[in-house]
Write an enzyme that holds these catalytic residues in place. Structure first.
Site, PDB file in Angstrom:
ATOM      1  N   HIS A   1      -6.363  -7.240  -0.367  1.00 36.77           N
ATOM      2  CA  HIS A   1      -6.534  -5.833  -0.706  1.00 36.77           C
ATOM      3  C   HIS A   1      -5.719  -5.471  -1.947  1.00 36.77           C
ATOM      4  CE1 HIS A   1      -7.044  -6.215   3.714  1.00 36.77           C
ATOM      5  NE2 HIS A   1      -8.076  -5.413   3.507  1.00 36.77           N
TER       6      HIS A   1
ATOM      7  N   HIS B   1       0.816  -1.215   0.000  1.00 33.82           N
ATOM      8  CA  HIS B   1       0.000   0.000   0.000  1.00 33.82           C
ATOM      9  C   HIS B   1       0.853   1.271   0.000  1.00 33.82           C
ATOM     10  CE1 HIS B   1      -3.590  -2.329   0.420  1.00 33.82           C
ATOM     11  NE2 HIS B   1      -3.304  -2.763   1.627  1.00 33.82           N
TER      12      HIS B   1
END
Length: 346
Positions: A196, A159
């Site tokens: 994710h 991320h």
């Protein structure tokens, strides 16, 4: 398979909380994650190796100087603020990335941290730096001729953008590994199988044609990271067509995940890379605390086999996956199938 991990250094980072729907909750990205995965890998016969210190070079190949300086120094600066929180947690964010760069620690925290899920504490930078060293060591091991290496990175990284932390991630370890591999290979592919979307990885390579980025993940329309990971995001400029997102509906099971992965691997084969980075999240598991997808332990074995069947030199970089009864079993299934498939390929 050689497993790289600087366990004691990577466990110093110990975030205590993050916000869920506005309420403080215990942060699940805890040192025990690393212990549990090591306890799985060692008895399975994998060779555990301490990475060398590669300095800041591999990190600087991915992240901006301002951001690296921020990560290295922000905790000490934050601790000097009267009545500041025990960990660095932003309380303000700019509405654009071209805003003026603030001088204050509070302003820089907002500029460099996308959310409240990545608190920075007294030992965070040491763990972040050694997590990146772990990724770099795995990539160098593959460049030296190994068919595969497992970089047990913690904290995770996918991320993290060039100058932005988020979602438990600070340095993008998959991008670090890819850039090391680019030293010998004209083209490198990254396949992200975390629950994710790997938004930081996408952002780092979004305008580049030398690194293909593919992510299979829960549909972000109602799931973190919300603003990235949609199927229409294909890259920009020279990178147009070199990013592929394969979002899945919540609760998707093995067949759906593997079908999307097969689609992504067709693109990898068409790209003809010299090497592969796998961003391995174990949180797509049906029993993971985040509860987004429903991949089984056997499903992780099939994912590992399909990736190994590409026959590419591969660095496996650990991303998410959180404490549950089958946490270690899922890693065992993935690594065992990956090894078996490579042995058959050879």
């Amino acid at each position: 398979m050689k497993v790289f991990c600087a366990a004691e250094r990577q466990k110093i980072h110990y975030p205590r909380s993050f916000l869920v729907n506005g309420a403080p909750q215990p942060n699940p990205e805890v040192p025990e994650r690393l212990d549990r995965l090591l306890q799985t890998a060692a008895p399975a016969g994998h060779d555990i190796a301490e990475p060398s210190d590669h300095g800041l070079g591999p990190i600087a190949a991915v992240h901006t100087p301002d951001y690296v300086r921020f990560l290295a120094n922000i905790y000490e600066r934050w601790a000097r603020i009267p009545d500041a929180s025990a960990e660095v947690i932003p309380n303000i964010h700019p509405d654009r990335r071209d805003a003026s760069y603030p001088l204050s620690a509070v302003g820089q925290a907002g500029y460099h941290m996308a959310d409240t899920a990545c608190p920075i504490g007294p030992g965070s930078w040491e763990s972040i730096r050694w997590s990146a060293n772990t990724a770099a060591a795995g990539a160098h091991h593959v460049l030296d001729g190994a068919p595969v290496a497992y970089a047990l990175c913690r904290p995770p990284g996918h991320h993290a953008f060039t100058d932005l932390a988020g979602g438990f991630c600070f340095v993008n370890n998959a991008a670090v590994a890819a850039m090391v591999l680019r030293g010998d290979h004209e083209r490198v592919a990254i396949v992200d199988v975390d629950l994710h979307h790997g938004n930081g990885t996408q952002g780092i390579f979004y305008r580049r044609a030398d690194v293909l980025t593919i992510s299979v993940h829960a549909d972000p329309v109602r799931f973190y990271p919300f603003f990235w990971g949609h199927a229409h995001e294909r890259g920009e400029g020279p990178g147009l067509g070199y990013n592929l997102n394969l979002p899945l509906p919540r609760g998707a099971q093995d067949d759906a995940f593997l079908g999307a992965l097969d689609c992504g691997l067709e693109s990898v084969e068409a790209f003809a890379p010299g090497a592969l980075v796998v961003a391995l999240g174990l949180d797509a598991f049906e029993g993971d605390p985040f509860g987004g997808l429903s991949v089984t332990t056997g499903g992780f074995g099939q994912i590992g086999q399909r990736l190994a069947d590409l026959g590419l030199p591969t660095v496996i970089v650990q991303e998410g996956g959180y404490l549950c009864d089958a946490f270690g079993d899922n890693l065992t299934a993935f690594l065992a199938s990956s090894d078996a498939a490579r042995d058959a390929f050879r």
